[in-house]
Design a protein around this motif. Structure first.
Motif, PDB file in Angstrom:
ATOM      1  N   TRP A   1      -8.105 -10.301 -11.614  1.00 39.37           N
ATOM      2  CA  TRP A   1      -8.559 -11.509 -12.298  1.00 39.37           C
ATOM      3  C   TRP A   1      -9.158 -11.159 -13.654  1.00 39.37           C
ATOM      4  N   TRP A   2      -9.856 -10.015 -13.699  1.00 44.37           N
ATOM      5  CA  TRP A   2     -10.580  -9.644 -14.910  1.00 44.37           C
ATOM      6  C   TRP A   2      -9.644  -8.990 -15.903  1.00 44.37           C
ATOM      7  N   ARG A   3      -9.517  -9.619 -17.056  1.00 42.88           N
ATOM      8  CA  ARG A   3      -8.725  -9.077 -18.152  1.00 42.88           C
ATOM      9  C   ARG A   3      -9.662  -8.720 -19.308  1.00 42.88           C
TER      10      ARG A   3
ATOM     11  N   LYS B   1     -10.960   2.053 -19.512  1.00 43.83           N
ATOM     12  CA  LYS B   1     -10.156   0.874 -19.834  1.00 43.83           C
ATOM     13  C   LYS B   1     -10.953  -0.171 -20.612  1.00 43.83           C
ATOM     14  N   THR B   2     -12.242   0.089 -20.784  1.00 38.31           N
ATOM     15  CA  THR B   2     -13.116  -0.923 -21.387  1.00 38.31           C
ATOM     16  C   THR B   2     -13.963  -0.362 -22.526  1.00 38.31           C
ATOM     17  N   ALA B   3     -13.483   0.698 -23.174  1.00 33.46           N
ATOM     18  CA  ALA B   3     -14.246   1.312 -24.268  1.00 33.46           C
ATOM     19  C   ALA B   3     -15.663   1.626 -23.818  1.00 33.46           C
ATOM     20  N   SER B   4     -15.739   2.333 -22.667  1.00 34.38           N
ATOM     21  CA  SER B   4     -17.039   2.702 -22.086  1.00 34.38           C
ATOM     22  C   SER B   4     -17.913   1.478 -21.828  1.00 34.38           C
ATOM     23  N   PHE B   5     -17.309   0.506 -21.138  1.00 26.67           N
ATOM     24  CA  PHE B   5     -18.028  -0.723 -20.796  1.00 26.67           C
ATOM     25  C   PHE B   5     -18.628  -1.365 -22.051  1.00 26.67           C
ATOM     26  N   TYR B   6     -17.882  -1.251 -23.151  1.00 27.28           N
ATOM     27  CA  TYR B   6     -18.264  -1.859 -24.425  1.00 27.28           C
ATOM     28  C   TYR B   6     -19.688  -1.502 -24.850  1.00 27.28           C
ATOM     29  N   GLY B   7     -19.998  -0.212 -24.652  1.00 27.55           N
ATOM     30  CA  GLY B   7     -21.262   0.306 -25.175  1.00 27.55           C
ATOM     31  C   GLY B   7     -22.391   0.425 -24.178  1.00 27.55           C
TER      32      GLY B   7
ATOM     33  N   THR C   1     -20.066   6.677 -22.890  1.00 31.62           N
ATOM     34  CA  THR C   1     -21.478   6.317 -22.699  1.00 31.62           C
ATOM     35  C   THR C   1     -21.976   6.750 -21.328  1.00 31.62           C
ATOM     36  N   ILE C   2     -21.327   7.732 -20.723  1.00 35.35           N
ATOM     37  CA  ILE C   2     -21.749   8.220 -19.410  1.00 35.35           C
ATOM     38  C   ILE C   2     -23.200   8.687 -19.475  1.00 35.35           C
ATOM     39  N   THR C   3     -23.973   8.317 -18.459  1.00 35.96           N
ATOM     40  CA  THR C   3     -25.390   8.661 -18.451  1.00 35.96           C
ATOM     41  C   THR C   3     -25.807   9.371 -17.174  1.00 35.96           C
ATOM     42  N   GLY C   4     -24.864   9.563 -16.240  1.00 36.25           N
ATOM     43  CA  GLY C   4     -25.196  10.256 -14.996  1.00 36.25           C
ATOM     44  C   GLY C   4     -24.070  10.160 -13.991  1.00 36.25           C
ATOM     45  N   VAL C   5     -24.308  10.723 -12.824  1.00 34.23           N
ATOM     46  CA  VAL C   5     -23.326  10.684 -11.738  1.00 34.23           C
ATOM     47  C   VAL C   5     -23.954  10.032 -10.516  1.00 34.23           C
ATOM     48  N   GLY C   6     -23.115   9.504  -9.649  1.00 32.04           N
ATOM     49  CA  GLY C   6     -23.611   8.861  -8.439  1.00 32.04           C
ATOM     50  C   GLY C   6     -22.628   9.000  -7.293  1.00 32.04           C
ATOM     51  N   ILE C   7     -23.137   8.840  -6.100  1.00 31.03           N
ATOM     52  CA  ILE C   7     -22.289   8.818  -4.909  1.00 31.03           C
ATOM     53  C   ILE C   7     -22.495   7.470  -4.226  1.00 31.03           C
ATOM     54  N   THR C   8     -21.450   6.704  -4.150  1.00 36.77           N
ATOM     55  CA  THR C   8     -21.534   5.368  -3.568  1.00 36.77           C
ATOM     56  C   THR C   8     -20.939   5.428  -2.167  1.00 36.77           C
ATOM     57  N   MET C   9     -21.762   5.887  -1.256  1.00 37.91           N
ATOM     58  CA  MET C   9     -21.318   6.133   0.112  1.00 37.91           C
ATOM     59  C   MET C   9     -21.356   4.860   0.946  1.00 37.91           C
ATOM     60  N   GLU C  10     -20.303   4.595   1.645  1.00 38.49           N
ATOM     61  CA  GLU C  10     -20.296   3.526   2.644  1.00 38.49           C
ATOM     62  C   GLU C  10     -20.372   4.203   4.012  1.00 38.49           C
TER      63      GLU C  10
END
Length: 251
Positions: free
Chosen positions: A150-152, A183-189, A226-235
């Protein structure tokens, strides 16, 4: 029951004390618009919608109707700011604050219109409610919603454009497999956290692609993102520990 609520409050206070004692900054909840049916009845003049059907909870099915289509107070309604800022203020009185708040809007649910003005006004209102109670507020949100077709580009840029750069941090949840930042220019900043997601629903199995995680992380660094860190999104935590450990080492 009230006793159950009191126990949950006491547990939360213990958790927060321990986290802060370890030097962590807890991210508390914020108001994303979800309200009970009684709110809709009490404030008939408020602009309230019903969410789309989700995960098989069909409003037309009597077996699932009571769980389907929750009520949502539109972010553009003046009451949103009142409820949202009051929520933050009351929460801070009980739990304190580290100025980081979680709220996810339209997660796995499509917004009501593709008009780019709508998502921009929506995010501006959500953050505005936070900032009204806490001028130092930072909005921490999942970038998972952008996995949807949906998101363009125009809608994503408008959505992220409703909040000033630095006031929103994005979790690129599936960054190891389908990164959104690229795909989004680093979330547009906006700053983002490169995450790995490998065990959907707590699945037990040797899953996770370490070379892909490493190359994805390197790409973010090489592109001056614009990366500022790493994360683990565990389910579910009882899975492939070496993958989680390697992800965190990359930080």
């Amino acid at each position: 029951t009230q006793s159950w609520l009191d126990k949950r409050k006491a547990l939360e206070l213990q958790l927060l004390e321990r986290m802060r004692g370890l030097g962590m900054k807890p991210a508390l909840g914020a108001f994303a618009g979800h309200v009970p049916a009684s709110f809709a009845a009490k404030f008939p003049g408020a602009k309230i919608s019903r969410s789309p059907d989700w995960a098989g909870f069909d409003a037309a099915n009597p077996d699932t109707a009571q769980y389907a289509d929750v009520y949502l107070l539109e972010p553009t309604d003046p009451m949103f700011a009142t409820v949202g800022s009051r929520f933050i203020a009351l929460q801070a009185n009980v739990y304190g604050t580290d100025h980081i708040y979680q709220a996810d809007t339209y997660n796995e649910m499509s917004p009501p219109t593709r008009d780019t003005d709508y998502p921009k006004r929506s995010t501006a209102a959500v953050y505005g409610a936070m900032a009204a109670a806490d001028p130092s507020a930072v909005w921490l949100m999942q970038g998972w919603l952008f996995q949807s077709s949906w998101w363009r580009t125009p809608q994503i840029e408008a959505y992220l454009g409703g909040v000033a750069s630095g006031k929103m941090w994005l979790l690129d949840l599936f960054g190891d497999s389908n990164p959104i930042w690229s795909k989004t220019a680093s979330f547009y900043g906006h700053p983002f956290i490169f995450c790995t997601l490998l065990n959907f629903g707590g699945q037990q199995g040797i899953t996770g692609n370490v070379p892909r995680i490493e190359s994805g992380m390197q790409a973010a660094l090489d592109k001056n993102s614009t990366i500022t860190g790493v994360g683990i999104t565990m389910e579910g935590i009882w899975a492939n520990y070496p993958v989680f450990e390697r992800q965190l080492q990359l930080g």
